[in-house]
Design a protein around this motif. Sequence first.
Motif, PDB file in Angstrom:
ATOM      1  N   ASP A 140       0.871  -1.167   0.000  1.00  0.00           N
ATOM      2  CA  ASP A 140       0.000   0.000   0.000  1.00  0.00           C
ATOM      3  C   ASP A 140       0.912   1.222   0.000  1.00  0.00           C
ATOM      4  O   ASP A 140       1.327   1.705   1.057  1.00  0.00           O
ATOM      5  CB  ASP A 140      -0.918  -0.021   1.227  1.00  0.00           C
ATOM      6  N   TRP A 141       1.243   1.710  -1.179  1.00  0.00           N
ATOM      7  CA  TRP A 141       2.201   2.793  -1.321  1.00  0.00           C
ATOM      8  C   TRP A 141       1.701   4.085  -0.673  1.00  0.00           C
ATOM      9  O   TRP A 141       2.487   4.840  -0.109  1.00  0.00           O
ATOM     10  CB  TRP A 141       2.543   3.012  -2.794  1.00  0.00           C
ATOM     11  N   ASP A 142       0.404   4.337  -0.731  1.00  0.00           N
ATOM     12  CA  ASP A 142      -0.147   5.548  -0.103  1.00  0.00           C
ATOM     13  C   ASP A 142       0.030   5.497   1.409  1.00  0.00           C
ATOM     14  O   ASP A 142       0.400   6.483   2.038  1.00  0.00           O
ATOM     15  CB  ASP A 142      -1.626   5.725  -0.461  1.00  0.00           C
ATOM     16  N   GLU A 145       3.650   6.089   2.257  1.00  0.00           N
ATOM     17  CA  GLU A 145       3.974   7.508   2.125  1.00  0.00           C
ATOM     18  C   GLU A 145       3.471   8.291   3.348  1.00  0.00           C
ATOM     19  O   GLU A 145       4.182   9.142   3.880  1.00  0.00           O
ATOM     20  CB  GLU A 145       3.355   8.081   0.850  1.00  0.00           C
ATOM     21  N   ARG A 146       2.265   7.983   3.813  1.00  0.00           N
ATOM     22  CA  ARG A 146       1.730   8.668   4.991  1.00  0.00           C
ATOM     23  C   ARG A 146       2.582   8.379   6.228  1.00  0.00           C
ATOM     24  O   ARG A 146       2.781   9.253   7.056  1.00  0.00           O
ATOM     25  CB  ARG A 146       0.282   8.259   5.244  1.00  0.00           C
TER      26      ARG A 146
END
Length: 152
Positions: A140-142, A145-146
């Motif tokens: 889950d790249w998002d 990033e978070r």
Amino acid sequence: MDERKRRAAQGDTSAWCPVLTTRVRRLFTASGPAWHPCRFSYRADEPFAVGVELTGVFPVPAAWEISRELLARALRGPAGMGGYRIWPSGRHRGGRRLLYFSFECPDGRVTFEADHTAVSHWLDGTRALVPPGSEHTVLDWDMLERRLLPRG
């Protein structure tokens, strides 16, 4: 595509590989070798890592997270450096191969042996869930990033 693989590809964090719960023999202790419960775990949403949890050695369970690839290499020959070293037995003892682990912990170093075949079969299950080389497709790249770049 089977259901577990489909869920893993969609980033479903409940898509777990079966956990290996086994007993390992701790080595190099003042009172001699002793058997302890050990749990190997894998999560499809953290596809590059495996968890190793050893209980009964310290007041609280000792847990390490190591590279799945490191464990795969260790099944064939010595792998790791620094705080994590894993290697297979050079010969069969009592008709079975062993896998040795030496991990750093707050109290020094803990070394134990596990059944090579059991760990190998369990690792095959992680590969069936998330094949090597496809790990990036289930991340889950998002979310990553978070975690790394929190918005102020």
